[in-house]
Design an enzyme around this catalytic site. Structure first.
Site, short mmCIF file in Angstrom:
data_model
loop_
_atom_site.label_atom_id
_atom_site.label_comp_id
_atom_site.label_asym_id
_atom_site.label_seq_id
_atom_site.Cartn_x
_atom_site.Cartn_y
_atom_site.Cartn_z
N LEU A 102 9.37 24.94 0.76
CA LEU A 102 10.33 24.75 1.84
C LEU A 102 11.60 25.44 1.36
O LEU A 102 12.07 25.15 0.25
CB LEU A 102 10.61 23.27 2.09
CG LEU A 102 9.64 22.49 2.97
CD1 LEU A 102 10.04 21.01 3.00
CD2 LEU A 102 9.60 23.04 4.38
N ASP A 103 12.16 26.34 2.16
CA ASP A 103 13.34 27.04 1.68
C ASP A 103 14.51 26.07 1.51
O ASP A 103 14.48 24.94 1.98
CB ASP A 103 13.69 28.23 2.57
CG ASP A 103 14.13 27.83 3.97
OD1 ASP A 103 15.10 27.05 4.08
OD2 ASP A 103 13.54 28.30 4.94
N LYS A 104 15.54 26.51 0.84
CA LYS A 104 16.64 25.64 0.45
C LYS A 104 17.27 24.91 1.64
O LYS A 104 17.64 23.73 1.53
CB LYS A 104 17.71 26.47 -0.28
CG LYS A 104 18.86 25.64 -0.83
CD LYS A 104 19.83 26.52 -1.61
CE LYS A 104 20.97 25.69 -2.19
NZ LYS A 104 21.93 26.53 -2.95
N SER A 106 15.83 24.15 4.45
CA SER A 106 14.86 23.38 5.22
C SER A 106 14.64 22.02 4.56
O SER A 106 14.95 21.82 3.39
CB SER A 106 13.54 24.13 5.35
OG SER A 106 13.73 25.35 6.04
#
Length: 230
Positions: A102-104, A106
């Protein structure tokens, strides 16, 4: 991670003996895997205990399966040199690996496990593991956005696979993907003229997000079984 090895290899490694000696121990019935005496070079993994002459020479590894509600601002990495890595918010006593990313910016469901076999299965693109997200965008959703996303969007030189969407509110929708390209949903929405303001993963491989932010829970036996039978 968890990997499969041949029993003979493990005996050589643990006891510091030759392949011939390890083979002889197996054939004479001196070796037991868990509760079963073995007579051939069977495949085993780290969840198996090994006994020699009824004495345990390797204990089974305990496997963990965790669902965690990742907050915004945390990097999905175990690299301690990167700021806001997973170690800064999770203090487990066992080794684990995050399943996917999960990107930062998200948030939402992130599975954590030390079961390498399951890990490899869940991140294998060929298995088309479904992932569902709740998406909030910067303006009212028109009639063309969701069909545009569902039919595939060209990003990073390729067209995304068809996906499912559901209108949830004026500026909110749900999307289910079976792939996980870098910042995929954000890039897809950008191509349609929208900016994602909040992105929450609510489900991964049938496991749902039912815990508060920063909390974690162990998966149930039923959930683990579901993951292993995908």
């Amino acid at each position: 991670m968890q990997f499969r090895f041949r029993l003979q290899y493990q005996l050589v490694k643990i006891l510091g003996i030759s392949n011939k000696e390890a083979k002889h121990l197996i054939e004479e019935g001196a070796v037991k895997v868990n509760t079963t005496i073995v007579s051939e070079n069977i495949p085993i993994d780290e969840t198996d205990s090994i006994f020699l002459h009824n004495k345990c020479i390797r204990k089974a590894k305990q496997l963990f399966y965790i669902a965690w509600h990742k907050p915004r601002g945390i990097e999905t990495t175990l690299n301690k040199e990167i700021e806001n890595n997973l170690h800064t918010v999770l203090n487990f006593s066992f080794e684990y690996f995050p399943v996917g990313r999960l990107d930062k910016e998200s948030e939402g469901l992130l599975l954590l496990t030390n079961d390498g076999i399951l890990y490899n299965k869940l991140i294998d693109k060929k298995n088309n593991i479904p992932k569902t997200y709740r998406v909030e965008v910067d303006k009212e959703i028109n009639n063309t956005l969701l069909p545009f996303l569902e039919n595939g969007v060209e990003i990073m030189g390729k067209t995304t696979l068809p996906c499912k969407t559901k209108h949830m509110g004026t500026t909110t929708f749900e999307i289910t993907l079976v792939e996980g390209l870098n910042r995929q949903i954000r890039r897809m929405c950008y191509k349609a003229g929208y900016t994602v303001t909040r992105l929450i993963r609510t489900s991964f491989a049938g496991i749902t997000l039912n815990i508060e932010e920063k909390q974690h829970r162990q998966l149930t036996e039923g959930e683990i079984k579901t993951l292993k039978t995908l």
